[in-house]
Design an enzyme around this catalytic site. Structure first.
Site, short mmCIF file in Angstrom:
data_model
loop_
_atom_site.label_atom_id
_atom_site.label_comp_id
_atom_site.label_asym_id
_atom_site.label_seq_id
_atom_site.Cartn_x
_atom_site.Cartn_y
_atom_site.Cartn_z
N TRP A 86 37.87 30.12 53.75
CA TRP A 86 38.83 29.64 52.76
C TRP A 86 39.92 30.64 52.48
O TRP A 86 41.10 30.30 52.43
CB TRP A 86 38.11 29.20 51.48
CG TRP A 86 37.32 27.96 51.69
CD1 TRP A 86 35.96 27.84 51.59
CD2 TRP A 86 37.80 26.66 52.08
NE1 TRP A 86 35.58 26.55 51.88
CE2 TRP A 86 36.68 25.81 52.18
CE3 TRP A 86 39.06 26.14 52.34
CZ2 TRP A 86 36.79 24.47 52.54
CZ3 TRP A 86 39.18 24.80 52.71
CH2 TRP A 86 38.05 23.98 52.80
N ASP A 102 40.73 32.07 44.10
CA ASP A 102 40.19 30.74 44.40
C ASP A 102 38.72 30.75 44.01
O ASP A 102 37.90 31.38 44.65
CB ASP A 102 40.36 30.47 45.90
CG ASP A 102 39.77 29.12 46.33
OD1 ASP A 102 39.18 28.42 45.49
OD2 ASP A 102 39.90 28.79 47.53
N LYS A 105 33.36 20.71 43.51
CA LYS A 105 32.18 21.53 43.75
C LYS A 105 31.37 21.67 42.47
O LYS A 105 30.27 21.19 42.36
CB LYS A 105 32.57 22.91 44.29
CG LYS A 105 32.87 23.01 45.78
CD LYS A 105 34.03 22.17 46.23
CE LYS A 105 34.26 22.18 47.72
NZ LYS A 105 35.24 23.15 48.18
#
Ligand SMILES: *Cc1c(COP(=O)(O)O)cnc(C)c1O
Length: 360
Positions: A101, A172, A196
């Site tokens: 990511w 993030d 999530k």
């Protein structure tokens, strides 16, 4: 029908109580005669939903008054672009690359200006977080970007005090926000896709320090300007109303659980149990350095990858689903977010034990 044990990395399991409440309120929200999906985002009903969601999130995370809370769209992936569009302001930025990511975020930011890699752990397979002393920092960087929980490889940063001071930190936190208390004041900007650990897909949370606003690059679409979104209370256009409502129910559920300190205790215990059993067995393996092992995403491999398919199939028969690892790494991954109860983790461990007895 019984619900399954859902180990998906995202969209992920939601608290049962939240789903029950949403189900009760679906046809007729608080006596207004319509569902949340059908109401005007400018009406007073949705106004109270949005206000409560923000207020509860502020309580949970202890968000200081000089931070703005935005409920945006486009997922965390749009933030990979929106962050440099808003914060780069012609300068450079540093990126810590610790997994798939943060690497994507780094690549996307290159479209918008001079960005540098402050460190990368790719050479050792993304199994750790670099020490503060290993970061190559540019003193003129507009911000330092990191991903504090790498969802795919299961690498989490626990000690934010090791990060540099002075430069605004952009994190993030998509896959571990709300899993424990954090010091928001250490960050310039935090973002997290909801699917999530917050709620359903469709909304992305941004928490940004006010003084960082107003430096948007020329040509940026108005919708992507944080300052405009902050001024308009995330309502420049129609926000994802139902996703915000669901996130708000999750915030209230977290408060009822005792807040993030209480959630952290449960999350520590769930992760401790699962990693201990993986380490005990010679059959399962997790490659991440113990100090960086994610409490939310637990990837593991089987000794013989030829058993993967039958592991997944037998798990399914035991009501254990979405356990397959990300396609880029293979093996398995158990995501054990806030909404995964302890007995779900226990059910997984019982199954893993039995499978090992049978095949080990
Ligand atoms: C899932 C995830 C993303 C991508 O989220 P989208 O909402 O699909 O754009 C980005 N970063 C992390 C850490 C993630 O877990």
């Amino acid at each position: 029908m019984e619900r399954i044990h859902n180990f998906s990395a995202g969209p992920a399991v939601l608290p049962r109580e939240v789903l029950e409440q949403a189900s009760d309120e679906l046809m007729n929200w608080h006596g207004c005669g319509m569902s949340v999906m059908e109401m005007s985002h400018r009406g007073k009903e949705f106004g109270t939903i949005l206000e409560a969601a923000e207020a509860d999130l502020r309580t949970l995370l202890g968000i200081p008054a000089n931070y703005r809370v935005l409920f945006l769209q486009g997922g965390a992936t749009l933030q990979f672009a929106q962050v440099p569009m808003n914060l780069l302001a012609g300068d450079s930025a540093d990126y810590i690359v610790t997994g798939d990511w943060s690497k994507k975020a780094y690549k996307e930011a290159q479209r918008f200006g001079a960005v540098h890699q402050a460190a990368s752990t790719e050479a050792d397979g993304f199994t750790s977080f670099p020490a503060g002393s290993d970061l190559k920092l540019n003193p003129d960087a507009a911000y330092l970007h990191l991903c504090s929980n790498e969802t795919i490889r299961g690498v989490e940063l626990f000690d934010f005090s090791a990060l540099p001071k002075g430069v605004p930190l952009v994190a993030d936190m998509s896959s571990h926000i709300l899993s424990r208390p954090i010091d928001v004041s250490r960050f310039g900007l935090i973002y997290a896709g909801a699917q999530k650990n917050i709620g359903p897909a469709g909304v992305c949370l941004v928490v940004v320090r006010e003084d960082l606003l107003g430096k948007v690059a020329a040509g940026t679409p108005t919708l992507l300007d944080y300052a405009v979104q902050a001024e308009q209370h995330s309502m420049l256009n129609t926000p994802p109303t139902f996703a915000i409502y669901m996130a708000g129910l999750v915030f209230k559920w977290l408060i009822r659980q005792g807040g993030l300190a209480a959630m952290e205790q449960v999350n520590i215990e769930k992760a401790r149990m699962l990693y201990a059993m993986i380490d005990r067995s010679g059959f399962y393996h997790n490659p991440v350095q113990p100090a960086c092992r994610s409490r939310m995403n637990v990837p593991f491999t089987l000794r013989d990858p030829k058993l993967d398919e039958s592991f997944i199939e037998q798990a399914r028969q035991h009501g254990i689903l979405q356990i397959k690892g990300h396609k880029s790494v293979g093996g398995m991954r158990a995501s054990i977010y806030n909404a995964m109860p302890l007995d779900g983790v226990q059910a997984l461990m019982d199954f893993m034990d039995a499978f090992e007895q049978q095949h080990g």
